[in-house]
Design a protein around this motif. Structure first.
Motif, mmCIF file in Angstrom:
data_model
loop_
_atom_site.group_PDB
_atom_site.id
_atom_site.type_symbol
_atom_site.label_atom_id
_atom_site.label_comp_id
_atom_site.label_asym_id
_atom_site.label_seq_id
_atom_site.Cartn_x
_atom_site.Cartn_y
_atom_site.Cartn_z
ATOM 1 N N VAL A 88 -19.451 -20.224 -12.785
ATOM 2 C CA VAL A 88 -19.595 -21.699 -12.354
ATOM 3 C C VAL A 88 -18.001 -21.738 -11.296
ATOM 4 O O VAL A 88 -18.019 -22.122 -10.143
ATOM 5 C CB VAL A 88 -19.259 -23.233 -13.260
ATOM 6 N N ARG A 89 -17.084 -20.888 -12.004
ATOM 7 C CA ARG A 89 -15.584 -20.800 -11.002
ATOM 8 C C ARG A 89 -15.967 -19.695 -10.436
ATOM 9 O O ARG A 89 -15.404 -20.755 -8.969
ATOM 10 C CB ARG A 89 -14.361 -20.408 -12.452
ATOM 11 N N SER A 90 -16.217 -18.777 -10.265
ATOM 12 C CA SER A 90 -16.951 -18.228 -9.226
ATOM 13 C C SER A 90 -17.552 -18.592 -8.248
ATOM 14 O O SER A 90 -18.375 -18.695 -6.440
ATOM 15 C CB SER A 90 -17.355 -16.301 -9.553
ATOM 16 N N LEU A 294 -20.335 -30.231 -15.007
ATOM 17 C CA LEU A 294 -20.000 -28.703 -15.135
ATOM 18 C C LEU A 294 -18.891 -28.338 -13.567
ATOM 19 O O LEU A 294 -18.129 -28.149 -13.696
ATOM 20 C CB LEU A 294 -19.916 -27.732 -16.002
ATOM 21 N N VAL A 295 -20.178 -27.865 -13.300
ATOM 22 C CA VAL A 295 -20.080 -27.427 -11.741
ATOM 23 C C VAL A 295 -18.214 -28.910 -11.051
ATOM 24 O O VAL A 295 -17.624 -28.508 -10.582
ATOM 25 C CB VAL A 295 -20.958 -27.356 -10.584
ATOM 26 N N ARG A 296 -19.124 -30.205 -10.943
ATOM 27 C CA ARG A 296 -18.713 -30.751 -10.607
ATOM 28 C C ARG A 296 -17.208 -30.761 -11.639
ATOM 29 O O ARG A 296 -15.923 -31.439 -10.724
ATOM 30 C CB ARG A 296 -18.860 -32.404 -10.955
ATOM 31 N N PRO A 304 -26.455 -29.637 -10.390
ATOM 32 C CA PRO A 304 -26.867 -29.375 -12.129
ATOM 33 C C PRO A 304 -27.438 -27.605 -11.810
ATOM 34 O O PRO A 304 -27.469 -27.252 -10.754
ATOM 35 C CB PRO A 304 -28.422 -29.624 -11.231
ATOM 36 N N ALA A 305 -27.043 -27.603 -13.180
ATOM 37 C CA ALA A 305 -27.363 -25.831 -13.570
ATOM 38 C C ALA A 305 -27.785 -26.151 -14.346
ATOM 39 O O ALA A 305 -27.844 -27.484 -16.130
ATOM 40 C CB ALA A 305 -26.087 -26.199 -13.506
#
Length: 412
Positions: A88-90, A294-296, A304-305
Motif C-alpha cells: 500500500v505504501r508503494s 487502509l490506503v486513506r 478500496p482494496a
RNA sequence: GCGUCUGUCGUCAAGCGGUUAAGACCUCGGAUUGUGGUUCCGAUAUGCAUGGGUUCGAAUCCCAUCAGACGCCCCA
C-alpha cells in the motif's frame, strides 16, 4: 575447533533438497496470477515502524509484541511482519491511484514475526499474496478468492475449506461491538484473563476463545442471539450477498463462519480464510479480506482494496516431496582435461553434465555416475583416439559408442 | 509471555546405575589400476547438549542453563 554458530531460533535453512518445492510454488504463482492480470511487486523487507503501527494497527499483537524493530540514524525501522502495508505504501508513493483501476499486484518473500516457533510457525517465514486496488464491488472479492482457490488447485491442493464472513463497515461494526460488550457485561468477571483484555481492545476477538468456561458463557442463548444476529447494515449485507452469489456461480465452495474475525485491524466487510486439516494447530494456509480504508489511513486517496496472503511453509508442508532430479550425464574419464571440454560442450547444448573433479578411479567415477545421472559418458583413451564417447544408460545397462557430436541426441 | 515433552556420530537410533557406548543409513577407502547400482571387508563418538550435584561408580538419578519439538495466545 572454533565454536560453531547456530541458526537463529525460528528460522530455517531451505536446503538444496527442498528448494524444488519452492520453485514450484513460485513458478505456479507467476503462471496463475499472470492469467488474471496480476503483476509482481517487490518491496523492501524493512520499512518505517510507523507504517506497520498505522497500517496493521497498533492494537494488534503483530504490532504490539511481534515486531523486529531497530533504530538506525534516529529512525525507527521494522522488519516487515506482513506485506500489505508495504504494498500500500508503494501504491501511494508511486502514484498508482492514477493507473486505471483495478491495479492488481502480487508478491512473495520473507516476513518476520517475533513469536514462539511451533508447527507451521517460524520467526522468519514466507508469504505469497495478492492485492487488488480500486474496485469496491464484490466482484473484486470474488476474483481474489477464486484466484486463491485456483492457485491452490494448480498445486494439487483441492480439499481445503474456504471460510467466509463479513465484518461490516466501521459504522455497523461499532454497533455490533457495543452490543456484544453490553450483553457480556454481567459476565465480565467470569471471563478468562485474555477475554477480559479483549473485551476492551477488540470485542470481536472474544468470540472464538478456546477456554471452556468462556465457551460456556458464549453458548448462552441470549449471548448467542447477539453473536448470530445479522448486525451488518443493508449495504454491507448486499455486498456480502453479491459475493456469495458470485462464488456460487463460479462453483467455489465455502462455509460461513460468523466467528471468523482476523487479527489485523484494517479489514472491513469481506474476510476469509482457507484451512487444511493436515497442518496441526496452525491450520490456515490463506487469510485475507477487504481493506477499504487502509490506503486513506496511510495518506493516499480513498481507494478500496482486497487481498490475501498465504504461508509458503504451510503450503510446502501440504505438498508431496518431489523426486530429486538426475543429471543428464556424468562423464567418466581418466583425462580431466578432455572431460572438462566435453562437459562444457554438452552444457552449451543445454544438458546437465558433471564429471569427477577429483580424478578418482574409474570404478568410483562410474559408481558416482550411477547415483547422480541418467547416463554415464565414458571417455577413456580408446574413445579419445576414435573421437567417440561410450554412452551407458545407467538404468538399463545398455552401452553404445557414439560420435562426439551425436551425444545430445542420444541422451534425450 | 505461559504450559507439556525431548536432547547419544552427518542422519535414524540401542542403551534404563557397572558395556570396550550396539546396530543401520550416509560418507570415505579396499576387494576390483576401463564398467556401476548387488556382495564382502575396513575406517569414522576417550564421548552421550552444557555446567553442577548424588554415588565406590552416571549416557542412565537430581538441579540449573541452553537448544529443539508440540500446544496456549496470536497468526500465514
Amino acid at each position: 575447533m572454533a565454536k560453531i554458530i547456530n541458526i537463529i531460533k525460528g528460522t530455517k535453512d531451505i536446503l538444496p533438497q527442498d528448494v524444488e518445492q519452492w520453485h514450484i510454488l513460485e513458478s505456479k504463482a507467476l503462471e496463475i496470477f499472470s492469467k488474471y492480470g496480476y503483476k509482481e511487486i517487490r518491496t523492501p523487507i524493512f520499512e518505517a515502524t510507523e507504517l506497520f503501527a498505522r497500517g496493521v494497527g497498533d492494537t494488534t499483537d503483530i504490532v504490539n509484541k511481534e515486531m523486529y524493530t531497530f533504530e538506525k540514524s534516529e529512525r525507527s525501522l521494522t522488519l516487515r511482519p506482513e506485506n500489505t502495508a508495504g504494498v500500500v505504501r508503494s501504491f501511494i508513493e508511486n502514484g498508482m491511484a492514477r493507473l486505471s483501476a483495478p491495479v492488481k499486484l502480487w508478491y512473495k518473500g520473507p516476513m518476520f514475526r517475533y513469536e514462539r516457533p511451533q508447527a507451521g510457525r517460524q520467526r522468519q517465514f514466507h508469504q505469497v499474496g495478492v492485492e487488488m486496488f480500486g474496485i469496491k464491488n464484490a466482484a473484486a472479492d470474488a476474483e481474489v478468492i477464486l484466484l486463491a482457490v485456483n492457485y491452490l488447485k494448480s498445486l494439487g491442493l483441492c480439499d481445503l475449506e474456504v471460510e467466509l464472513n463479513s465484518l461490516g463497515c466501521p459504522t455497523c461494526r461499532e454497533a455490533y461491538k457495543s452490543k456484544i460488550k453490553e450483553v457480556l457485561k454481567p459476565e465480565f468477571d467470569n471471563l478468562c484473563e485474555d477475554c477480559q483484555s479483549r473485551y476492551e481492545k477488540n470485542p470481536l476477538r472474544l468470540l472464538d476463545c478456546k477456554v471452556e468456561s468462556c465457551k460456556e458463557i458464549f453458548a448462552k442463548p441470549e449471548i448467542q442471539k447477539v453473536i448470530q444476529s445479522d448486525f451488518i447494515c443493508e449495504e454491507c449485507a448486499a455486498h456480502f450477498e453479491e459475493l456469495k452469489s458470485y462464488l456460487d456461480k463460479l462453483n467455489v465452495k465455502y462455509t460461513i463462519n460468523k466467528l471468523l474475525v482476523r487479527g489485523l485491524d484494517y479489514y472491513n466487510r469481506t474476510v476469509f480464510e482457507i484451512k487444511s486439516n493436515n497442518l496441526g494447530s496452525q491450520n490456515a494456509v490463506c487469510g485475507g479480506g477487504r481493506y477499504d480504508s487502509l490506503v486513506r489511513n496511510l495518506g493516499g486517496e480513498d481507494t478500496p482494496a482486497v487481498g490475501w496472503a498465504m504461508g509458503m511453509e504451510r503450503l510446502n508442508s501440504l505438498l508431496p516431496v518431489p523426486e530429486p532430479e538426475l543429471l543428464d550425464g556424468y562423464i567418466v574419464s581418466t583425462s580431466p582435461a578432455d572431460a572438462f571440454e566435453l562437459a562444457e560442450n554438452l552444457r552449451t547444448l543445454g544438458l546437465k553434465i558433471e564429471f569427477d573433479l577429483a580424478n578418482k578411479k574409474f570404478t568410483k567415477q562410474l559408481e558416482k555416475a550411477s547415483k547422480v545421472a541418467k547416463y554415464a559418458l565414458i571417455l577413456g583413451e580408446d574413445e579419445i583416439k576414435s573421437g567417440t564417447v561410450s554412452v551407458k544408460n545407467l538404468s538399463t545397462g545398455e552401452q553404445v559408442a557414439v560420435a562426439k557430436n551425436k551425444i545430445a541426441e542420444t541422451l534425450k
